[in-house]
Design an enzyme around this catalytic site. Structure first.
Site, mmCIF file in Angstrom:
data_model
loop_
_atom_site.group_PDB
_atom_site.id
_atom_site.type_symbol
_atom_site.label_atom_id
_atom_site.label_comp_id
_atom_site.label_asym_id
_atom_site.label_seq_id
_atom_site.Cartn_x
_atom_site.Cartn_y
_atom_site.Cartn_z
ATOM 1 C CB SER A 1 29.766 30.024 61.696
ATOM 2 O OG SER A 1 28.566 29.827 61.204
ATOM 3 C CG HIS B 1 30.564 33.830 59.895
ATOM 4 N ND1 HIS B 1 31.238 34.821 58.838
ATOM 5 C CD2 HIS B 1 30.083 32.956 59.208
ATOM 6 C CE1 HIS B 1 31.248 34.121 57.773
ATOM 7 N NE2 HIS B 1 30.509 32.961 57.826
ATOM 8 C CG ASP C 1 27.417 31.033 57.574
ATOM 9 O OD1 ASP C 1 28.082 31.534 56.762
ATOM 10 O OD2 ASP C 1 27.897 30.417 58.691
ATOM 11 C CG MET D 1 23.282 28.920 53.571
ATOM 12 S SD MET D 1 23.791 27.331 53.926
ATOM 13 C CE MET D 1 24.997 27.224 55.137
ATOM 14 C CG HIS E 1 29.396 33.712 54.153
ATOM 15 N ND1 HIS E 1 29.871 32.399 54.493
ATOM 16 C CD2 HIS E 1 29.474 34.059 52.944
ATOM 17 C CE1 HIS E 1 30.348 31.952 53.207
ATOM 18 N NE2 HIS E 1 30.243 32.887 52.365
ATOM 19 C CG MET F 1 27.218 31.146 51.245
ATOM 20 S SD MET F 1 27.455 29.831 52.525
ATOM 21 C CE MET F 1 26.945 30.781 53.985
ATOM 22 C CG MET G 1 33.851 29.990 50.803
ATOM 23 S SD MET G 1 33.115 30.554 52.456
ATOM 24 C CE MET G 1 32.716 28.846 53.127
ATOM 25 C CG ASP H 1 33.068 30.551 56.526
ATOM 26 O OD1 ASP H 1 32.847 29.675 57.390
ATOM 27 O OD2 ASP H 1 32.210 31.272 56.156
HETATM 28 C C1 DX5 Z 1 29.532 27.052 55.457
HETATM 29 C C2 DX5 Z 1 29.640 28.454 56.290
HETATM 30 C C3 DX5 Z 1 30.152 28.615 57.253
HETATM 31 C C4 DX5 Z 1 30.034 27.412 58.340
HETATM 32 C C5 DX5 Z 1 31.163 27.203 59.202
HETATM 33 O O1 DX5 Z 1 28.804 27.313 54.403
HETATM 34 O O2 DX5 Z 1 29.707 29.416 55.491
HETATM 35 O O3 DX5 Z 1 30.377 29.721 58.029
HETATM 36 O O4 DX5 Z 1 29.078 27.659 59.323
HETATM 37 O O5 DX5 Z 1 30.986 26.032 60.035
HETATM 38 P P1 DX5 Z 1 32.311 25.027 60.713
HETATM 39 O O6 DX5 Z 1 33.182 26.063 61.240
HETATM 40 O O7 DX5 Z 1 31.534 24.197 61.561
HETATM 41 O O8 DX5 Z 1 32.949 24.400 59.394
HETATM 42 ZN ZN ZN Z 2 30.222 31.628 56.546
#
Ligand code: DX5
Ligand code: ZN
Length: 212
Positions: free
Chosen positions: A7, A32, A34, A36, A65, A67, A136, A171
């Site tokens: 990630s 990956h 993320d 947000m 991903h 969010m 998740m 994740d």
């Molecule tokens: C959380 C993200 C993850 C996050 C995982 O909202 O979707 O992808 O970056 O990070 P770690 O592996 O540090 O929990």
């Molecule tokens: Zn993620």
């Protein structure tokens, strides 16, 4: 062999090109990414121009991903930015079936993410339309949180429901210690942020995880 998707949320944003090239040359399967929006989750990450910049540096799939609320608005924009896999949240999609079809029609591989409290049984009537589900294992929004143990039960249940063709991605809170247990329970893809970027040798950690 486990599929590892580091990630980028835990990467050094001041040296993002260096970090994504390292991942691209490592044993990782996917990047990956993320996204947000500060609404669906209580945090902001980065947006389309950053995804575009990452795509320029790498050859491996971009596992994006989302969010965010109302992801339908951005399907084509993420495809144009270089996303190959686009995962939306079950909780963010009123018309999930339509969203999944739109992602496929845009030429990407759709995935569905479930928050920790959302039962895997909610997927019963949509499972036939996807081959990737992201469970998740933390409440989304932040890297470096602790793994929620109930996820193990969800992996087992989902594997029973779906059979072997579904890719189950985990994740949040994945570590070198819990990774073997997650794979044994039926997971195929492990996202790892803190475990990879917090280690002294990120590429070595990716290699260790992917050899599990
Ligand atoms: C959380 C993200 C993850 C996050 C995982 O909202 O979707 O992808 O970056 O990070 P770690 O592996 O540090 O929990
Ligand atoms: Zn993620």
């Amino acid at each position: 062999m486990a599929l590892i998707a580091p990630s980028l949320l835990s990467a050094d944003f001041g040296n993002l090109a260096r970090d994504v090239r390292m991942i691209d040359q490592s044993a990782a399967a996917w990047h990956h990414i993320d996204i947000m929006d500060g609404v669906f989750v209580p945090n902001l990450s980065f947006g389309l121009p950053v995804v575009k910049a990452i795509a320029k540096e790498v050859t491996k799939p971009l596992d994006v991903h989302l969010m965010i609320v109302d992801p339908d608005r951005y399907i084509h924009a993420f495809r144009d930015a270089g996303a190959t896999h686009l995962t939306v949240h079950w909780e963010a999609c009123t018309h999930l079936h339509r969203t999944i079809q739109a992602i496929k029609a845009a030429g990407m591989r759709p995935g569905i993410a479930l928050n920790p409290h959302t039962p895997v049984a909610s997927l019963e009537d949509i499972l036939g339309d996807v081959d990737l589900v992201c469970l998740m294992s933390v409440n989304p929004g932040f890297g470096g949180q602790s793994f929620i143990e109930n996820t193990l039960l969800k992996i087992v249940k989902l594997r029973q429901m779906a059979g072997s063709s579904l890719q189950i991605e985990i994740d949040g809170g994945v570590t070198l210690t819990n990774a073997p247990v997650l794979l044994k329970a039926g997971a195929d893809v492990l996202v790892a942020g803190n475990t990879v970027f917090g280690s002294a040798d990120p590429a070595g950690t990716i290699a260790t995880l992917s050899a599990l």
